[in-house]
Design an enzyme around this catalytic site. Structure first.
Site, short mmCIF file in Angstrom:
data_model
loop_
_atom_site.label_atom_id
_atom_site.label_comp_id
_atom_site.label_asym_id
_atom_site.label_seq_id
_atom_site.Cartn_x
_atom_site.Cartn_y
_atom_site.Cartn_z
N HIS A 153 21.67 12.78 43.72
CA HIS A 153 22.39 11.88 44.62
C HIS A 153 23.80 12.37 44.96
O HIS A 153 24.58 11.63 45.57
CB HIS A 153 22.45 10.48 44.01
CG HIS A 153 21.10 9.83 43.92
ND1 HIS A 153 20.56 9.10 44.96
CD2 HIS A 153 20.17 9.84 42.93
CE1 HIS A 153 19.35 8.66 44.61
NE2 HIS A 153 19.10 9.10 43.38
N SER B 274 21.77 6.40 40.23
CA SER B 274 21.18 5.98 41.49
C SER B 274 21.14 4.47 41.69
O SER B 274 21.04 4.01 42.83
CB SER B 274 19.77 6.54 41.62
OG SER B 274 18.94 6.08 40.57
N LYS C 29 17.12 13.79 49.41
CA LYS C 29 18.13 12.75 49.60
C LYS C 29 19.01 13.13 50.79
O LYS C 29 18.61 12.99 51.93
CB LYS C 29 18.95 12.58 48.32
CG LYS C 29 18.12 12.35 47.05
CD LYS C 29 17.35 11.06 47.09
CE LYS C 29 16.72 10.69 45.76
NZ LYS C 29 15.70 11.62 45.25
#
Length: 380
Positions: free
Chosen positions: A199, A171, A230
């Site tokens: 992610h 990340s 996300k």
């Protein structure tokens, strides 16, 4: 506490919370100023303020009442788990309240004092906290260093459970884990593999199943973890795997057993967001195109973008002071870009972490890049 906070200020590591109100098309109101939002994890620009058809938020309610094992398991949760498991191509799915709660619950459930965990040095803090709680022996290998990982696997005690844990996309760096090679190593040395797709979920494969699915490794990764906070633009997390894994974690994962379940209204929003994300093929492609151009432009201007290969593009600046100055000047120019400093990243690698969104226009990104390059050079 006063002394420790003063020490953080002296080291340029002090943090504070700032109000931010999301706006359409990748903008945000931050501290009363309208800024281009280059700091959000909502990579597809999803808006979670909705309920799925037939799963109305008003009727679902905001209180789950108790943990899922007491009275808090709403039928919406069961439905989402069943359908999402089919989407992921796994036997089962287990819904938890957040990615952090998933990692600190699942890792200690799988391994204990006499076992070994092998962790990439750049794994997320929630993974590291889960490892600490497990009390297993932790062997950290340099970022994506497969030779070092194999050497560590060879030395693992006979009879110990072995668990390899990795982010799929890291990340703070935007680098991608070598999943194919990790699968080969875990097979060779009889280890389990847990992959955190926080992610990459929603962004890879035909309908956004994730990086594991896009590499056709679904049947070879024992524990798939991901979040809905996300790319999906909602809240919550999941563990996908075989039916035995779900049954085991239901009985052993303390962060599931001893916490109140997600509100049904949140589960409803997750369902609708997921259904929408499946059809966003164009947004997925646009995000990667824009990220590649953004990264290329910064590299051509002579900046260090670390190991970025995706929609997360760091501008590595080195010192905490420099990162804070660049962040402050960018925000003065109307760009929401936050300084990332130790302990989030290693000492001497403070950076600005740019997170691109599919809804950013090419014109807005061009406008931002001109200012980033100018300010970066002024402070370089």
């Amino acid at each position: 506490m006063h002394k420790e906070l003063e020490s953080l200020r002296e080291r340029q590591q002090f943090r504070s919370i700032t109000d931010s109100e999301p706006q359409p098309d990748g903008w945000v109101i931050r501290s009363g100023q309208r800024m281009l939002n280059l700091a959000s994890n909502q990579y597809l620009g999803m808006d979670c303020a909705w309920a799925a058809p037939g799963l109305e938020t008003a009727s679902a309610g905001m209180g789950a009442g108790a943990s899922r094992l007491v009275t808090g398991n709403h039928p919406l949760c069961t439905r989402l788990e069943q359908e999402f498991a089919r989407f992921k191509g796994t036997e089962s799915c287990l819904l938890l309240s957040s990615g952090y709660m998933a990692n600190i619950g699942v890792i200690p459930a799988l391994v204990g004092r006499s076992d070994c965990i092998f962790s990439d040095r750049l794994n997320h803090a929630s993974i590291m906290d889960g490892i600490v709680l497990s009390r297993a022996e932790c062997r950290r290998y340099p970022h994506r260093d497969l030779d070092r990982l194999e050497a560590q696997l060879k030395k693992a005690p006979a009879g110990a459970r072995k668990l390899i844990v990795t982010d799929s996309i890291f990340s703070m760096d935007g680098s991608i884990a070598p999943l194919r090679e990790l699968v080969e190593l875990k097979d060779r040395y009889g280890a389990m593999l847990m992959v955190d797709e926080a992610h990459s979920g929603g962004l890879y494969s035909e309908e956004g199943q994730g990086l594991i699915h896009s590499l056709r490794l679904t049947d070879r990764v024992e524990i798939q973890m991901g979040t809905f906070s996300k790319a999906y633009g909602a809240y919550g997390s999941y563990i996908a795997g075989d039916a035995l894994l779900k049954e085991y974690l239901t009985n052993k994962a303390r962060s599931l057993i001893f916490t109140t379940a997600l509100p049904p209204a949140v589960i409803s929003a997750v369902y609708r967001s997921w259904q929408s994300v499946k059809g966003h093929r164009v947004r997925r492609a646009e995000l990667q195109r824009k990220a590649a151009l953004f990264r290329q432009r910064l590299q051509e201007a002579g900046f260090d973008t670390g190991g970025s290969e995706c929609h997360i593009v760091p501008l590595v600046l080195g010192s905490n002071e420099k990162a804070l100055k660049v962040s402050e000047k960018l925000q003065q120019e109307g760009i929401a870009a936050v300084a990332i400093r130790p302990p989030t990243v290693p000492e001497g690698t403070a950076r600005i972490r740019f997170s691109l969104m599919a809804t950013h226009s090419d014109e807005d990104l061009q406008w931002a890049m001109e200012r980033i390059i100018r300010i970066g050079r002024e402070e370089g």
